[in-house]
Design a protein around this motif. Structure first.
Motif, PDB file in Angstrom:
ATOM      1  N   UNK A 245       0.834  -1.194   0.000  1.00 27.58           N
ATOM      2  CA  UNK A 245       0.000   0.000   0.000  1.00 27.58           C
ATOM      3  C   UNK A 245       0.878   1.258   0.000  1.00 27.58           C
ATOM      4  N   UNK A 246       0.336   2.322  -0.568  1.00 27.96           N
ATOM      5  CA  UNK A 246       1.050   3.602  -0.585  1.00 27.96           C
ATOM      6  C   UNK A 246       0.545   4.556   0.489  1.00 27.96           C
ATOM      7  N   UNK A 247      -0.507   4.168   1.162  1.00 27.03           N
ATOM      8  CA  UNK A 247      -1.010   4.956   2.283  1.00 27.03           C
ATOM      9  C   UNK A 247      -1.287   4.017   3.445  1.00 27.03           C
ATOM     10  N   UNK A 248      -0.953   4.428   4.647  1.00 32.70           N
ATOM     11  CA  UNK A 248      -1.215   3.610   5.819  1.00 32.70           C
ATOM     12  C   UNK A 248      -2.366   4.220   6.610  1.00 32.70           C
ATOM     13  N   UNK A 249      -3.012   3.429   7.462  1.00 31.50           N
ATOM     14  CA  UNK A 249      -4.127   3.962   8.259  1.00 31.50           C
ATOM     15  C   UNK A 249      -3.630   4.969   9.291  1.00 31.50           C
ATOM     16  N   UNK A 256      -7.242  -4.165  11.297  1.00 33.45           N
ATOM     17  CA  UNK A 256      -8.396  -4.250  10.393  1.00 33.45           C
ATOM     18  C   UNK A 256      -7.972  -3.966   8.958  1.00 33.45           C
ATOM     19  N   UNK A 257      -6.902  -3.191   8.794  1.00 35.36           N
ATOM     20  CA  UNK A 257      -6.455  -2.782   7.465  1.00 35.36           C
ATOM     21  C   UNK A 257      -5.382  -3.706   6.889  1.00 35.36           C
ATOM     22  N   UNK A 258      -5.005  -4.741   7.620  1.00 38.92           N
ATOM     23  CA  UNK A 258      -3.893  -5.584   7.202  1.00 38.92           C
ATOM     24  C   UNK A 258      -4.384  -6.834   6.491  1.00 38.92           C
ATOM     25  N   UNK A 259      -3.992  -6.970   5.224  1.00 38.61           N
ATOM     26  CA  UNK A 259      -4.333  -8.154   4.428  1.00 38.61           C
ATOM     27  C   UNK A 259      -3.431  -8.181   3.210  1.00 38.61           C
ATOM     28  N   UNK A 327       1.662  -4.073   5.532  1.00 39.57           N
ATOM     29  CA  UNK A 327       1.238  -3.130   4.488  1.00 39.57           C
ATOM     30  C   UNK A 327       1.029  -3.842   3.156  1.00 39.57           C
ATOM     31  N   UNK A 328       0.535  -5.077   3.210  1.00 36.24           N
ATOM     32  CA  UNK A 328       0.219  -5.848   2.016  1.00 36.24           C
ATOM     33  C   UNK A 328       1.304  -6.782   1.562  1.00 36.24           C
ATOM     34  N   UNK A 329       2.549  -6.605   2.016  1.00 39.33           N
ATOM     35  CA  UNK A 329       3.637  -7.482   1.591  1.00 39.33           C
ATOM     36  C   UNK A 329       3.579  -8.798   2.345  1.00 39.33           C
ATOM     37  N   UNK A 330       4.026  -9.874   1.695  1.00 42.06           N
ATOM     38  CA  UNK A 330       4.048 -11.180   2.328  1.00 42.06           C
ATOM     39  C   UNK A 330       5.354 -11.412   3.073  1.00 42.06           C
TER      40      UNK A 330
END
Length: 348
Positions: A245-249, A256-259, A327-330
């Motif tokens: 992601x390019x923006x974080x919460x 809740x925003x992590x996937x 932030x979306x990375x595995x």
């Protein structure tokens, strides 16, 4: 173009104070201790064998250190990313009670060198490491010891095998956050000496460059460990899929925003990890390259290839201690041992 980073074999070289705990892996003379001088004995009490005793895929996202709230890191958090942090807790137990190394050797993708492979030979690096994209999460005060004889031996062996190498001796160098992050998560006590290796960035610019050089660097690392009689654990400081992601919460640790970034990235991470869990490691040679192409994997920096090559591509399965996204990375914490022996992985 990758050939310009090889040379013919030649001899020779190619704030807030944080208390420093002197490593138990050092003898009274200040040199790294030999087997029997410290806790690096075999679990049964006999002399510890030397060589590479384990290798770990040990990702370095700054969020993990941030969530731990160590005294060395200035920002404070409410936790988060617990599955990965619990995986690191299991790793630490194995380091302490099973492997008991003399030294941790880390290859990290954010100590970027454009020409050749550099080895940190500064005896006592200290300073503040700041993550440039997430300075509000990672401002870490570090102070650790380098196993200088081993660091010099790795550089010498790499040069003898035809790699361009350099021995970093600048005492004021700032250590990158990927190196610091992985080392903290593996050994937050900082009481085991370290050798850190740079990431030669030419694969990012020359498409015909391959991971072949990392296999050579792995061989040089193994030779140096054996020549110096060390008991070593290797750390490959890579994430897996690396779109993010390019923006974080507003609250970075809001789970809740992590996937995963998307299903494609996640599925390829699972394909790679299923192969890791099946073993042996030899098929990973090709699969790592396929995974890089499919996911923009951070293993492109070569840390994972370096580590497995140094271990001789062991004919064993890897133990996946945990997987999670940041932030979306595995990111996966994985252990390989030369013989697949994980005896002693228990608490108590």
């Amino acid at each position: 173009m990758s050939r310009v980073f090889h040379v013919p074999p030649v001899p020779g070289e190619g704030r807030r104070a944080v208390p420093h705990a002197r490593s138990a892996a050092y003898s009274r003379s200040g040199e790294p201790a030999r087997s029997g001088e410290h806790a690096g004995q075999a679990p049964g009490g006999g002399p510890a064998r030397t060589g590479i005793v384990a290798g770990y895929l040990s990702p370095h996202p700054p969020h993990l250190v941030y969530a731990e709230n160590p005294p060395q890191n200035e920002p404070r958090s409410q936790g988060g990313w617990e599955v990965l942090r619990w995986a690191y807790e299991r790793l630490r137990h194995r380091i302490r009670h099973v492997h008991r190394p003399d030294v941790l050797i880390v290859h990290a993708p954010h100590w970027i060198t454009m020409v050749g492979h550099h080895v940190n030979c500064v005896p006592n690096p200290k300073g503040v490491s700041v993550e440039p994209i997430f300075p509000h999460l990672f401002r870490y005060h570090y102070d650790f010891r380098t196993d200088v004889p081993l660091a010099e031996a790795i550089a010498d062996e790499a040069g003898a095998l035809g790699l361009v190498t350099s021995k970093l001796r600048e005492p004021g160098v700032r250590v990158d956050y990927a190196t610091i992050g992985a080392l903290h998560m593996v050994n937050p006590e900082w009481d085991i000496p370290v050798v850190s290796l740079s990431a030669n960035n030419n694969p990012y610019f020359y498409s015909e460059a391959s991971l072949g050089e990392m296999e050579v660097l792995g061989e040089a690392t193994r030779r140096a460990i054996e020549r110096t009689g060390r008991r070593a654990v290797l750390l490959a400081s890579n994430s897996l899929s690396h779109l993010h992601w390019h923006e974080e919460p507003p609250v970075p640790e809001d789970m809740e925003r992590e996937h995963p970034y998307n299903d494609h990235q996640y599925r390829w991470d699972m394909k790679l990890l299923e192969a890791v869990r099946r073993g042996p490691t030899a098929p990973l040679r090709e699969l790592i390259s396929e995974h890089i192409e499919a996911t923009a994997s951070e293993t492109k920096a070569g840390s994972l290839t370096w580590m497995l090559a140094a271990m001789g591509w062991p004919p064993v399965a890897g133990d996946v201690l945990g997987y999670g996204t940041i932030i979306g990375t595995g990111n996966a914490v994985v252990e390989w041992t030369p013989n697949g022996d994980r005896e002693g992985d228990h608490h108590g």
